[in-house]
Design a protein around this motif. Structure first.
Motif, short mmCIF file in Angstrom:
data_model
loop_
_atom_site.label_atom_id
_atom_site.label_comp_id
_atom_site.label_asym_id
_atom_site.label_seq_id
_atom_site.Cartn_x
_atom_site.Cartn_y
_atom_site.Cartn_z
N ILE A 115 49.18 48.13 35.83
CA ILE A 115 47.95 48.15 36.60
C ILE A 115 46.88 48.94 35.85
O ILE A 115 45.77 48.47 35.65
CB ILE A 115 48.22 48.81 37.98
CG1 ILE A 115 49.18 47.97 38.81
CG2 ILE A 115 46.91 49.08 38.73
CD1 ILE A 115 48.63 46.62 39.21
N SER B 9 55.47 50.21 46.43
CA SER B 9 54.87 49.13 45.64
C SER B 9 54.16 49.62 44.38
O SER B 9 53.69 48.81 43.59
CB SER B 9 53.89 48.33 46.50
OG SER B 9 52.75 49.11 46.82
N THR B 10 54.06 50.94 44.19
CA THR B 10 53.42 51.46 42.97
C THR B 10 54.31 52.50 42.30
O THR B 10 55.14 53.14 42.97
CB THR B 10 52.05 52.13 43.26
OG1 THR B 10 52.25 53.25 44.14
CG2 THR B 10 51.06 51.16 43.87
N ALA C 173 52.74 48.29 39.32
CA ALA C 173 52.76 47.96 40.75
C ALA C 173 53.20 46.52 40.97
O ALA C 173 53.07 45.67 40.09
CB ALA C 173 51.39 48.17 41.37
N ARG D 115 52.07 43.48 42.91
CA ARG D 115 50.86 42.99 43.60
C ARG D 115 51.25 42.05 44.73
O ARG D 115 52.35 41.49 44.73
CB ARG D 115 49.96 42.24 42.62
CG ARG D 115 49.30 43.11 41.56
CD ARG D 115 48.37 42.24 40.72
NE ARG D 115 47.71 42.94 39.64
CZ ARG D 115 46.50 43.50 39.71
NH1 ARG D 115 45.82 43.45 40.83
NH2 ARG D 115 45.96 44.09 38.65
N ARG D 116 50.33 41.87 45.68
CA ARG D 116 50.51 40.90 46.74
C ARG D 116 49.36 39.92 46.69
O ARG D 116 48.22 40.31 46.40
CB ARG D 116 50.49 41.59 48.12
CG ARG D 116 51.45 42.74 48.26
CD ARG D 116 51.25 43.50 49.58
NE ARG D 116 49.92 43.39 50.12
CZ ARG D 116 49.65 42.93 51.33
NH1 ARG D 116 50.61 42.54 52.13
NH2 ARG D 116 48.40 42.89 51.76
N ASP D 117 49.59 38.67 46.99
CA ASP D 117 48.50 37.70 47.06
C ASP D 117 47.59 38.07 48.22
O ASP D 117 48.04 38.17 49.37
CB ASP D 117 49.04 36.28 47.28
CG ASP D 117 49.60 35.70 45.99
OD1 ASP D 117 49.23 36.20 44.91
OD2 ASP D 117 50.40 34.76 46.08
N THR D 118 46.32 38.31 47.94
CA THR D 118 45.40 38.69 49.00
C THR D 118 43.97 38.35 48.59
O THR D 118 43.74 37.78 47.50
CB THR D 118 45.55 40.21 49.33
OG1 THR D 118 44.77 40.51 50.48
CG2 THR D 118 45.13 41.07 48.17
N TRP D 119 43.02 38.67 49.44
CA TRP D 119 41.61 38.40 49.16
C TRP D 119 41.22 38.96 47.81
O TRP D 119 41.48 40.13 47.52
CB TRP D 119 40.73 39.02 50.26
CG TRP D 119 39.26 38.87 49.98
CD1 TRP D 119 38.48 37.77 50.22
CD2 TRP D 119 38.39 39.84 49.38
NE1 TRP D 119 37.19 38.00 49.81
CE2 TRP D 119 37.10 39.26 49.29
CE3 TRP D 119 38.56 41.14 48.89
CZ2 TRP D 119 36.00 39.92 48.75
CZ3 TRP D 119 37.48 41.82 48.34
CH2 TRP D 119 36.21 41.22 48.28
N SER D 120 40.63 38.15 46.97
CA SER D 120 40.23 38.56 45.63
C SER D 120 38.83 38.04 45.33
O SER D 120 38.38 37.07 45.95
CB SER D 120 41.22 38.03 44.59
OG SER D 120 42.52 38.53 44.85
N PHE E 191 44.11 46.62 34.32
CA PHE E 191 44.52 45.21 34.20
C PHE E 191 44.15 44.47 35.48
O PHE E 191 44.53 44.89 36.58
CB PHE E 191 46.02 45.13 33.94
CG PHE E 191 46.43 45.72 32.61
CD1 PHE E 191 46.17 45.04 31.43
CD2 PHE E 191 47.04 46.96 32.55
CE1 PHE E 191 46.54 45.57 30.19
CE2 PHE E 191 47.42 47.51 31.32
CZ PHE E 191 47.16 46.82 30.15
N HIS E 192 43.43 43.38 35.31
CA HIS E 192 42.97 42.60 36.46
C HIS E 192 43.68 41.25 36.53
O HIS E 192 43.11 40.29 37.07
CB HIS E 192 41.46 42.37 36.37
CG HIS E 192 40.64 43.61 36.44
ND1 HIS E 192 40.35 44.24 37.62
CD2 HIS E 192 40.03 44.35 35.47
CE1 HIS E 192 39.59 45.30 37.39
NE2 HIS E 192 39.39 45.40 36.10
N ALA E 193 44.85 41.15 35.96
CA ALA E 193 45.56 39.86 35.91
C ALA E 193 47.05 40.13 35.95
O ALA E 193 47.49 41.25 35.65
CB ALA E 193 45.20 39.13 34.62
N ASN E 194 47.81 39.14 36.32
CA ASN E 194 49.26 39.29 36.28
C ASN E 194 49.82 38.55 35.05
O ASN E 194 49.09 37.87 34.32
CB ASN E 194 49.89 38.79 37.58
CG ASN E 194 49.46 37.37 37.92
OD1 ASN E 194 49.15 36.59 37.01
ND2 ASN E 194 49.41 37.04 39.19
#
Lengths: 272, 272
Positions: free
Chosen positions: A62, A89-90, A112, A114-119, A218-221
């Motif tokens: 992250i 989760s972290t 961490a 991550r969970r799929d959520t509003w982006s 990092f803004h990507a998986n």
């Protein structure tokens, strides 16, 4: 890695041997040497790799902060990496690189799940020509590490390479590993540091400089990075202020198709 | 501090008692409480104070990274701070805050002796109305820490306070300690974190959030900060990307007369 293929120079440069859990040995790579000592980007990736190869890792990277405390000498080094705290989760990490029992690099990282959520991406992709319309910048006279990148400068080359007075330190460049290598967190971390020092864009003299601290978000998986493959990334960097021996650099790395993958900042010593 | 004057709440909140060199005890301050636990800005300042009060410190703060590894409980804590490496003009620090023997916060810092040399501010001061033409934002319903600041929002208030759809997360605000307090590195560090979470500017719901890592680069020396006195500072912050549970915030803090004092970034967990 398939055993019948040679390893990429980047994978060799960041290779670690686990001595025991959380303790590794490694060595600097002449392929990624800088003016003095190794390229800081590869060192950052090597410390990150110590986290990624740890048995106890939770999730994906992250954030990462690397502090360059002293010059790294060519040769062997040891790294320790341990989780300071593991939550649901972290997870928070401390990382340290030593040579001859002296601390040379310190670092902290957050991993961490991550969970799929509003982006939402607020920043707009820069207005640049496509990578295949920009010629590769000749970097034969640059330090060895730069030979391992295909860099295509759109704007903001070092003043000594392109003696046009520039009003600011903004650089825009397409970049990828050379030879090609599929993108992952390790190569992305290194590419975050693969901008020439901002002061060389503003000033012609190659004064002594050294990054003291580097931070990457990092803004990507992993899946998004893998999807980029070995296509060229767009990098944007600039300094906001140079003051009495230290300047900042902020930067963004975008995928070939306009996905913001990482944002980064660093603080750099300079001796004018 | 003069002994006949009461201490400022900020100085009380960041107060440490040295147990032995590099080991301190402290306690959270109800005056700077947040929704859950203490305000992260004051915690960052408290860890910085552990460095500044260390006998072995070299120079002044250059950079600071604070990792919020776990929730801080109201009450007592201990801090250790030690130099990882001391060079001729720079020094690298590790800092750790514990509660009940558990690591809650980790941090690294760089201090340095600066030299007068070529300097340049690239970023332009934002186009804003003067502080005395902006009214103080009513923050009675905000958490306790916000009561210790005079914040005058020019743009980008939380959506719940100002239900006008905003295209981005940019906030511009004048800010100073309340009651007045002369600026120093400690209060500046805290002000770097005194922006409401970017997601609240974009989204109306007060979803759970928490900073995981905060980085500050100082672009001024103690003399410049002192010169600002207790005049209002200008803060600018924005997010570049919100992605699957984490968003970044980048910000700049300017003196009342347009000197860029600090640049900052943080990465924040959010649960939508």
């Amino acid at each position: 890695m398939q055993s019948n293929q040679p390893q990429h120079p980047f994978d060799l440069a960041t290779q670690l041997t686990q001595q025991k859990p959380g303790m590794y040995s490694g060595q600097t790579s002449s392929a990624y040497a800088n003016m003095v000592g190794p390229f800081g980007g590869v060192i950052a990736s090597t410390l990150l790799r110590a986290v990624l190869e740890h048995d106890d890792i939770l999730g994906e990277p992250i954030s990462l902060t690397i502090n360059y405390a002293a010059p790294i000498h060519e040769g062997n080094f040891s790294i320790i990496a341990y989780p300071s705290r593991t939550n649901r989760s972290t997870q928070h990490w401390y990382i340290e690189l030593k040579q001859n029992d002296n601390i040379v690099i310190t670092g902290t990282a957050v991993t961490a799940k991550r969970r799929d959520t509003w982006s939402s991406t607020e920043l707009a992709f820069p207005d640049v020509p496509p990578a295949d319309e920009v010629t590769r910048t000749p970097l034969e006279s640059a330090p060895p590490w730069a030979q391992n990148y295909d860099i295509r400068m759109i704007k903001g080359a070092p003043l000594a390479m392109n003696p046009t007075q520039q009003p600011d330190s903004v650089t825009l460049q397409w970049i990828k590993d050379s030879p090609d290598r599929d993108l992952d967190f390790l190569s992305l971390a290194s590419i975050c540091d693969a901008f020439f020092p901002r002061i060389y864009v503003r000033r012609k003299a190659f004064v002594p400089i050294g990054t003291v601290s580097l931070t990457i978000y990092f803004h990507a998986n992993a899946e998004t990075l893998k999807h980029n493959g070995s296509q060229l990334l767009l990098g944007h960097a600039r300094a906001l202020k140079f003051f009495n021996g230290f300047f900042d650099q902020t930067g963004e790395i975008w995928s070939h198709n306009g996905n913001l993958l990482a944002t980064t900042s660093q603080f750099v010593y300079y001796k004018e």
